[in-house]
Design a protein around this motif. Structure first.
Motif, PDB file in Angstrom:
ATOM      1  N   GLU A 128       0.879  -1.109  -0.016  1.00 51.81           N
ATOM      2  CA  GLU A 128      -0.007  -0.015   0.038  1.00 51.81           C
ATOM      3  C   GLU A 128       0.900   1.212   0.095  1.00 51.81           C
ATOM      4  OE1 GLU A 128      -3.098   0.007  -0.290  1.00 51.81           O
ATOM      5  OE2 GLU A 128      -3.264  -1.984  -0.240  1.00 51.81           O
ATOM      6  N   PRO A 129       0.386   2.513  -0.486  1.00 50.93           N
ATOM      7  CA  PRO A 129       1.062   3.763  -0.720  1.00 50.93           C
ATOM      8  C   PRO A 129       1.398   4.182   0.828  1.00 50.93           C
ATOM      9  CG  PRO A 129      -0.430   3.620  -2.179  1.00 50.93           C
ATOM     10  CD  PRO A 129      -0.828   2.664  -1.526  1.00 50.93           C
ATOM     11  N   LEU A 130       2.350   4.932   1.310  1.00 57.08           N
ATOM     12  CA  LEU A 130       2.553   5.323   2.423  1.00 57.08           C
ATOM     13  C   LEU A 130       2.193   6.883   2.549  1.00 57.08           C
ATOM     14  CD1 LEU A 130       6.318   4.109   2.583  1.00 57.08           C
ATOM     15  CD2 LEU A 130       4.269   3.114   3.486  1.00 57.08           C
ATOM     16  N   ASP A 131       1.710   7.210   3.576  1.00 63.53           N
ATOM     17  CA  ASP A 131       0.990   8.623   3.763  1.00 63.53           C
ATOM     18  C   ASP A 131       2.362   9.365   4.066  1.00 63.53           C
ATOM     19  OD1 ASP A 131      -1.489   8.099   3.321  1.00 63.53           O
ATOM     20  OD2 ASP A 131      -1.971   7.475   5.433  1.00 63.53           O
ATOM     21  N   ALA A 132       2.530  10.528   3.462  1.00 62.19           N
ATOM     22  CA  ALA A 132       3.619  11.481   3.752  1.00 62.19           C
ATOM     23  C   ALA A 132       3.002  12.857   4.176  1.00 62.19           C
ATOM     24  CB  ALA A 132       4.438  11.760   2.456  1.00 62.19           C
ATOM     25  N   ARG A 133       3.504  13.350   5.364  1.00 66.10           N
ATOM     26  CA  ARG A 133       2.980  14.413   6.005  1.00 66.10           C
ATOM     27  C   ARG A 133       3.998  15.425   6.306  1.00 66.10           C
ATOM     28  NH1 ARG A 133      -2.157  13.100   8.374  1.00 66.10           N
ATOM     29  NH2 ARG A 133      -2.048  15.135   9.599  1.00 66.10           N
ATOM     30  N   ILE A 134       3.795  16.569   6.348  1.00 67.27           N
ATOM     31  CA  ILE A 134       4.996  17.581   6.646  1.00 67.27           C
ATOM     32  C   ILE A 134       4.513  18.383   7.860  1.00 67.27           C
ATOM     33  CG2 ILE A 134       5.895  19.886   5.606  1.00 67.27           C
ATOM     34  CD1 ILE A 134       5.580  19.071   2.981  1.00 67.27           C
ATOM     35  N   LEU A 135       5.647  18.182   8.654  1.00 67.05           N
ATOM     36  CA  LEU A 135       5.424  18.687  10.279  1.00 67.05           C
ATOM     37  C   LEU A 135       6.282  20.069  10.275  1.00 67.05           C
ATOM     38  CD1 LEU A 135       4.451  15.885  10.366  1.00 67.05           C
ATOM     39  CD2 LEU A 135       5.333  15.934  12.698  1.00 67.05           C
ATOM     40  N   ILE A 136       5.852  21.003  10.515  1.00 68.12           N
ATOM     41  CA  ILE A 136       6.448  22.486  10.663  1.00 68.12           C
ATOM     42  C   ILE A 136       6.135  22.997  12.058  1.00 68.12           C
ATOM     43  CG2 ILE A 136       7.186  24.609   9.950  1.00 68.12           C
ATOM     44  CD1 ILE A 136       6.430  23.568   6.976  1.00 68.12           C
ATOM     45  N   GLY A 137       7.072  23.359  13.117  1.00 64.85           N
ATOM     46  CA  GLY A 137       6.718  24.239  14.107  1.00 64.85           C
ATOM     47  C   GLY A 137       7.959  24.863  14.725  1.00 64.85           C
ATOM     48  N   SER A 138       7.879  25.484  15.696  1.00 65.13           N
ATOM     49  CA  SER A 138       8.766  26.391  16.160  1.00 65.13           C
ATOM     50  C   SER A 138       8.457  26.840  17.696  1.00 65.13           C
ATOM     51  CB  SER A 138       9.257  27.537  15.443  1.00 65.13           C
ATOM     52  OG  SER A 138      10.293  28.121  15.892  1.00 65.13           O
TER      53      SER A 138
END
Length: 288
Positions: A128-138
């Motif tokens: 199955e395809p993998l879910d790719a998420r972008i996480l940005i924080g500071s």
């Protein structure tokens, strides 16, 4: 008139606080590209990710490909460096995930690269395809960004087998048999007696050397009369220390001899100073 002034002031305060409360992290100018090893410059796939959005179709990644993601981190509408920028890959069925940090510059431009060898074996075994998420924080009050960006599909050849893995580290491990080092043994009795004989044989030699160098034995009665207890205690403490060392050699432990040596050492120090004081008195009197 005062009522209108109050409403105006509250409106100004609300308008000033609204942008600060609504500020959040995001990204812009994001691209995802897949380059095949040896394919040359410009070959491969390259897609633009909408600002704070996601691609509608999966991104294929072969075992000889390199996935590259570039973006510009933004706080509100301003490009700036974020404290943390990650690419999070997650397997939908098991929920297993892993994160990869972006290399972040001061102007907010961030970049990350990965290949098949960077992926865990659990990911390589799924179809199955993998879910790719972008996480940005500071740091600060701005809300962090954590949203899907695309799906990553691991493209395999028709004859390429799906790798398997075994979570053996969670199972029963083989029994461990410890082999301890044997306790230290004393040398044979013959060697011990030989060294004792050598030490005892040294005493007559020492006495002969003293007589040869002119040791004045005639002052022994005078020394005993002047300071009998210090001389006896000093010689006795030295013999006691030798006896403690012998006990340590035979069966005592280190923690047993330490208090005994400390006590006899104090006696030797005090009595020795008194005995040497008596010897110095006779030397100053010209009797030696």
């Amino acid at each position: 008139m005062q009522w209108w002034q109050t409403v105006l002031q509250l409106s100004v305060l609300a308008s000033a606080a609204l942008p600060a409360a609504a500020a959040s992290w995001g990204f812009a100018d994001a691209t995802v590209s897949v380059q095949t090893k040896g394919a040359g410059v410009g070959a491969g796939l390259k897609e633009e990710i909408p600002s704070n959005g996601a691609l509608p179709k999966p991104v294929p990644l072969g075992n000889a490909d390199t996935l590259k993601i570039a973006l510009t981190a933004q706080e509100g509408k301003s490009a700036t460096s974020a404290h943390q920028v990650f690419l999070l890959l997650q397997e939908p069925k098991s929920g297993l995930d892993i994160s990869y940090p972006f290399a972040v510059k001061g102007n907010g431009k961030s970049r990350v690269e990965l290949t098949w060898k960077d992926l865990p074996s659990q990911f390589l075994s799924t179809s199955e395809p993998l879910d790719a998420r972008i996480l940005i924080g500071s740091f600060g009050s701005s809300q962090a960004y954590n949203e899907p960006a695309f799906q990553l599909s691991l493209a395999r050849g028709a004859d390429e087998p799906i790798p398997t893995f075994e979570a053996s580290r969670y199972g029963q491990l083989p029994e461990i048999h410890h082999i301890f080092k044997a306790d230290a043994q004393s040398p044979p009795v013959v060697i011990t007696l030989a060294f004792i004989a050598l030490v005892l044989a040294a005493f007559p030699v020492l006495a002969g050397v003293w007589l040869y160098l002119g040791a004045n034995i005639n002052h022994l009665p005078r020394a005993i009369r002047a300071a009998a207890l210090p001389h006896a205690a000093f010689v006795g403490s030295l013999l006691a220390i030798e006896g403690i060392f012998f006990l340590y050699y035979t069966h005592w432990t280190l923690f047993q001899i330490l208090p005994a040596v400390a006590a006899t050492g104090v006696v030797a120090f005090i009595s020795g100073s008194r005995a040497l004081g008596e010897v110095q008195g006779r030397r100053l009197a010209g009797l030696r």
